[in-house]
Design a protein around this motif. Structure first.
Motif, short mmCIF file in Angstrom:
data_model
loop_
_atom_site.label_atom_id
_atom_site.label_comp_id
_atom_site.label_asym_id
_atom_site.label_seq_id
_atom_site.Cartn_x
_atom_site.Cartn_y
_atom_site.Cartn_z
N UNK A 192 2.74 52.38 24.91
CA UNK A 192 4.15 52.92 24.93
C UNK A 192 4.09 53.89 25.98
N UNK A 193 2.98 54.61 26.80
CA UNK A 193 3.28 55.28 27.75
C UNK A 193 3.46 54.31 29.07
N UNK A 194 2.63 53.06 28.90
CA UNK A 194 3.05 52.25 30.36
C UNK A 194 4.57 51.97 30.07
N UNK A 195 4.92 51.32 29.06
CA UNK A 195 6.30 50.93 28.60
C UNK A 195 7.26 52.23 29.47
N UNK A 196 7.09 53.31 29.02
CA UNK A 196 7.72 54.46 29.45
C UNK A 196 7.80 54.62 31.01
N UNK A 197 6.73 54.70 31.60
CA UNK A 197 6.59 54.78 32.85
C UNK A 197 7.16 53.48 33.64
N UNK A 198 7.17 52.47 33.02
CA UNK A 198 8.05 51.19 33.56
C UNK A 198 9.38 51.44 33.58
N UNK A 199 9.89 52.12 32.37
CA UNK A 199 11.33 52.07 32.39
C UNK A 199 11.78 53.30 33.34
N UNK A 250 10.28 53.86 36.32
CA UNK A 250 10.16 53.52 37.59
C UNK A 250 11.22 52.38 37.70
N UNK A 251 11.95 51.68 36.78
CA UNK A 251 12.89 50.87 37.03
C UNK A 251 14.35 51.83 36.91
N UNK A 252 14.45 52.82 36.78
CA UNK A 252 15.51 53.64 36.59
C UNK A 252 16.42 53.34 35.23
N UNK A 253 15.73 52.98 34.35
CA UNK A 253 16.33 52.79 33.14
C UNK A 253 16.45 53.86 32.17
N UNK A 254 15.77 54.88 32.68
CA UNK A 254 16.10 56.28 31.98
C UNK A 254 16.15 57.61 32.64
#
Length: 118
Positions: free
Chosen positions: A105-112, A114-118
């Motif tokens: 979940x932490x990796x997915x949050x970091x990816x989001x 980094x991608x500017x989705x949040x």
């Protein structure tokens, strides 16, 4: 083709040990190693490897002796006669799995982020 080669003693010893480890003759091992060495120049670079190339390379490798177990009888008999592993701790496994899920979940949050989705 028959080829006679003279090997230094240490190389011969290594070849014999390697062949013995996989239950091959020295000639089979020498042929395999020569074929592998000569095939290297024909192989694509790591960036160009296809899944089929990787599978072919894996299939060409000799088996590891520690992974080969000879047994007599059927697989079903062997499975019935095997002793269960009572060292499994369900609570410990659940804790470890919770840690894995938290990390995912932490990796997915970091990816989001980094991608500017949040």
């Amino acid at each position: 083709m028959i080829l006679t080669i003279s090997l230094p003693g240490d190389v011969q010893e290594k070849l014999e040990k390697r062949a013995e480890a996989v239950k091959w003759s020295v000639e089979e091992m020498a042929t395999h190693l020569l074929d592998e060495a000569l095939s290297i120049t024909a192989r694509p670079s790591k960036d160009e490897l296809t899944p089929e190339d990787v599978v072919a390379r894996i299939l060409s490798l000799p088996p590891k002796p520690q992974n080969v177990r000879a047994s007599v009888g059927s697989l079903s008999d062997a499975l019935r006669e095997s002793k269960p592993d009572y060292t499994f701790d369900l609570d410990e496994w659940r804790q470890e799995w919770a840690a894995v899920e938290a990390e995912m979940k932490a990796i997915e949050q970091a990816d989001r982020l980094a991608d500017g989705r949040e």
